[in-house]
Scaffold this motif. Structure first.
Motif, mmCIF file in Angstrom:
data_model
loop_
_atom_site.group_PDB
_atom_site.id
_atom_site.type_symbol
_atom_site.label_atom_id
_atom_site.label_comp_id
_atom_site.label_asym_id
_atom_site.label_seq_id
_atom_site.Cartn_x
_atom_site.Cartn_y
_atom_site.Cartn_z
ATOM 1 N N ASN A 100 0.836 -1.203 0.000
ATOM 2 C CA ASN A 100 0.000 0.000 0.000
ATOM 3 C C ASN A 100 0.871 1.253 0.000
ATOM 4 O O ASN A 100 2.100 1.183 0.123
ATOM 5 C CB ASN A 100 -0.966 -0.013 1.201
ATOM 6 C CG ASN A 100 -0.208 -0.193 2.506
ATOM 7 O OD1 ASN A 100 0.743 0.541 2.780
ATOM 8 N ND2 ASN A 100 -0.609 -1.181 3.313
ATOM 9 N N GLU A 101 0.201 2.390 -0.121
ATOM 10 C CA GLU A 101 0.902 3.669 -0.255
ATOM 11 C C GLU A 101 1.727 3.976 1.001
ATOM 12 O O GLU A 101 2.842 4.463 0.921
ATOM 13 C CB GLU A 101 -0.124 4.777 -0.521
ATOM 14 C CG GLU A 101 -0.835 4.585 -1.868
ATOM 15 C CD GLU A 101 -2.013 5.519 -2.076
ATOM 16 O OE1 GLU A 101 -2.337 6.320 -1.177
ATOM 17 O OE2 GLU A 101 -2.606 5.462 -3.181
ATOM 18 N N LYS A 102 1.159 3.644 2.165
ATOM 19 C CA LYS A 102 1.826 3.937 3.429
ATOM 20 C C LYS A 102 3.173 3.200 3.507
ATOM 21 O O LYS A 102 4.185 3.771 3.899
ATOM 22 C CB LYS A 102 0.907 3.519 4.582
ATOM 23 C CG LYS A 102 1.256 4.123 5.899
ATOM 24 C CD LYS A 102 0.146 3.872 6.929
ATOM 25 C CE LYS A 102 0.671 4.153 8.325
ATOM 26 N NZ LYS A 102 1.277 2.990 8.980
ATOM 27 N N ASN A 107 9.186 3.527 3.084
ATOM 28 C CA ASN A 107 10.422 3.001 2.484
ATOM 29 C C ASN A 107 10.922 3.916 1.364
ATOM 30 O O ASN A 107 11.678 3.472 0.490
ATOM 31 C CB ASN A 107 10.174 1.606 1.924
ATOM 32 C CG ASN A 107 9.987 0.581 3.033
ATOM 33 O OD1 ASN A 107 10.958 0.157 3.644
ATOM 34 N ND2 ASN A 107 8.750 0.218 3.324
ATOM 35 N N ALA A 108 10.511 5.174 1.404
ATOM 36 C CA ALA A 108 10.822 6.104 0.310
ATOM 37 C C ALA A 108 12.320 6.215 0.043
ATOM 38 O O ALA A 108 12.746 6.369 -1.100
ATOM 39 C CB ALA A 108 10.246 7.483 0.612
ATOM 40 N N ALA A 113 14.514 7.963 -7.670
ATOM 41 C CA ALA A 113 13.978 9.327 -7.667
ATOM 42 C C ALA A 113 12.651 9.375 -8.412
ATOM 43 O O ALA A 113 11.706 10.041 -7.990
ATOM 44 C CB ALA A 113 14.982 10.278 -8.300
ATOM 45 N N LYS A 114 12.551 8.629 -9.513
ATOM 46 C CA LYS A 114 11.306 8.647 -10.299
ATOM 47 C C LYS A 114 10.145 8.099 -9.483
ATOM 48 O O LYS A 114 9.063 8.693 -9.450
ATOM 49 C CB LYS A 114 11.484 7.827 -11.585
ATOM 50 C CG LYS A 114 10.217 7.793 -12.432
ATOM 51 C CD LYS A 114 10.365 7.059 -13.743
ATOM 52 C CE LYS A 114 9.025 7.021 -14.473
ATOM 53 N NZ LYS A 114 9.095 6.400 -15.792
ATOM 54 N N ALA A 115 10.354 6.986 -8.815
ATOM 55 C CA ALA A 115 9.270 6.374 -8.034
ATOM 56 C C ALA A 115 8.882 7.265 -6.855
ATOM 57 O O ALA A 115 7.704 7.505 -6.605
ATOM 58 C CB ALA A 115 9.696 4.989 -7.551
ATOM 59 N N ARG A 116 9.886 7.782 -6.166
ATOM 60 C CA ARG A 116 9.611 8.594 -4.976
ATOM 61 C C ARG A 116 8.929 9.914 -5.338
ATOM 62 O O ARG A 116 7.909 10.287 -4.750
ATOM 63 C CB ARG A 116 10.937 8.858 -4.256
ATOM 64 C CG ARG A 116 10.872 9.903 -3.175
ATOM 65 C CD ARG A 116 12.230 10.043 -2.526
ATOM 66 N NE ARG A 116 12.432 11.367 -1.966
ATOM 67 C CZ ARG A 116 13.563 11.737 -1.380
ATOM 68 N NH1 ARG A 116 14.580 10.910 -1.286
ATOM 69 N NH2 ARG A 116 13.681 12.952 -0.895
ATOM 70 N N MET A 197 7.074 10.121 4.417
ATOM 71 C CA MET A 197 8.285 9.491 3.893
ATOM 72 C C MET A 197 9.337 9.350 4.992
ATOM 73 O O MET A 197 9.566 10.289 5.761
ATOM 74 C CB MET A 197 8.858 10.322 2.733
ATOM 75 C CG MET A 197 7.975 10.314 1.494
ATOM 76 S SD MET A 197 8.759 11.227 0.141
ATOM 77 C CE MET A 197 7.542 10.966 -1.171
ATOM 78 N N ASP A 198 9.988 8.189 5.009
ATOM 79 C CA ASP A 198 11.047 7.973 6.008
ATOM 80 C C ASP A 198 12.196 8.958 5.825
ATOM 81 O O ASP A 198 12.921 9.253 6.762
ATOM 82 C CB ASP A 198 11.553 6.515 5.958
ATOM 83 C CG ASP A 198 12.207 6.166 4.628
ATOM 84 O OD1 ASP A 198 11.967 6.865 3.619
ATOM 85 O OD2 ASP A 198 12.949 5.165 4.590
#
Ligand code: MN
Length: 246
Positions: A100-102, A107-108, A113-116, A197-198
C-alpha cells in the motif's frame, strides 16, 4: 451526393472502424502485459500497487476567485495525471511490490527518484484536492480548533507560522500541518516529498497541505506566492482536516 462520394465515405468509415478495433485490441493486449509481466517472478504473481487520481470533489471553477479554473484544470489533468502515470510506470518497471501507499512512503529512501517523486506527487495532490472546497475557509471549530489552539496558542498564530513555512520553502515543495506523537506541527518538504516518507525531516500524519510549486499559482498570481497563500485560507475544508486528526 454523388455515387463516388458515397463510396468514398463508406471506405473512409470502414478504415476508421478498422483502426478503432486495432487500437482497442492493442490496448487490451497492453493491459494484460502491464498486469502480468513485471510482477510475475518465478511463477508467483504479486498484486501491483497502483496509484490513481481521485475524482475532483468539485468543478474546476469551484475555488474561484482564490484558485482560478484554468489553473485547477491544468493542475489536475496535466500535472497530477502525469505523476500518477509516472509512478505506475515506475512501479511496473522497477518491480515495486509494496502492498500500500503507506508502506511505500515509509520506504521512500529505498526508491528511485522517479518512483519517490511521482508517488509523492500522486498522493499529495489527491490530498490537496480534498482539503479544499467551495466557500471554505474561516476559523476551524471543534476538536481541530482545540488542537490548533493547544499547539500554537491561537488560530492567528497558527496561520502566521504556516504562512511562514509556505513562504520560506525555497523553490518547489509543500507546506504541511501534521500530527505527530499527539502534537500538531508545521513544516515543509521539498519537491513532492511528504511527511509520511522515512526520508522527510518533517514527520507525521498530514492534516493540511499546501502546494507551493509555481504551477499551483503562476497563471493567476505570477511571482506573488504571498497572495496565493493568503487567499488559499479561503478554500480550506476544515471537516476533511478534522477527519484525519486522531
Ligand atoms: Mn502541484
Amino acid at each position: 451526393m454523388s455515387r463516388d462520394l458515397i463510396a468514398e465515405l463508406k471506405t473512409k468509415n470502414m478504415k476508421t472502424i478498422t483502426r478503432r478495433k486495432f487500437v482497442k485490441d492493442s490496448l487490451q493486449a497492453a493491459a494484460v502485459v502491464a498486469v502480468a509481466a513485471p510482477f510475475a517472478t518465478a511463477g508467483e504473481s504479486v498484486p501491483a500497487l497502483q496509484f490513481s487520481q481521485i475524482a475532483l470533489p468539485y468543478p474546476y471553477a469551484a475555488l474561484e476567485p482564490n484558485i482560478d479554473a484554468l489553473t485547477m484544470e491544468i493542475h489536475y489533468t496535466k500535472h497530477h495525471a502525469a505523476y500518477v502515470k509516472n509512478v505506475n510506470d515506475a512501479i511496473a518497471a522497477e518491480k515495486i511490490t509494496f502492498e500500500n501507499e503507506k508502506d511505500l512512503f515509509s520506504n521512500a529512501s529505498k526508491l528511485s527518484a522517479k518512483a519517490r517523486n511521482n508517488a509523492g506527487g500522486a498522493w499529495n495532490h489527491n490530498f490537496f484536492w480534498q482539503v479544499m472546497k467551495a466557500s471554505g475557509g474561516g476559523a476551524p471549530t471543534g476538536k481541530i480548533a482545540d488542537a490548533i489552539n493547544g499547539s500554537f496558542g491561537s488560530f492567528e498564530k497558527f496561520k502566521e507560522e504556516f504562512t511562514k513555512a509556505a513562504m520560506t520553502r525555497f523553490g518547489s515543495g509543500w507546506a504541511w500541518l501534521v500530527q505527530h506523537d499527539g502534537k500538531l506541527k508545521i513544516g515543509s518538504t521539498p519537491n513532492q516529498d511528504n511527511p509520511m516518507m522515512d526520508s522527510a525531516e518533517l514527520k507525521g500524519t498530514p492534516l493540511l497541505g499546501l502546494d507551493v510549486w509555481e504551477h499551483a499559482y503562476y497563471l493567476k498570481y505570477q511571482n506573488k506566492r504571498n497572495e496565493y497563500v493568503a487567499n488559499w485560507w479561503n478554500t480550506l475544508n476544515w471537516e476533511e482536516a478534522a477527519k484525519r486528526l486522531s
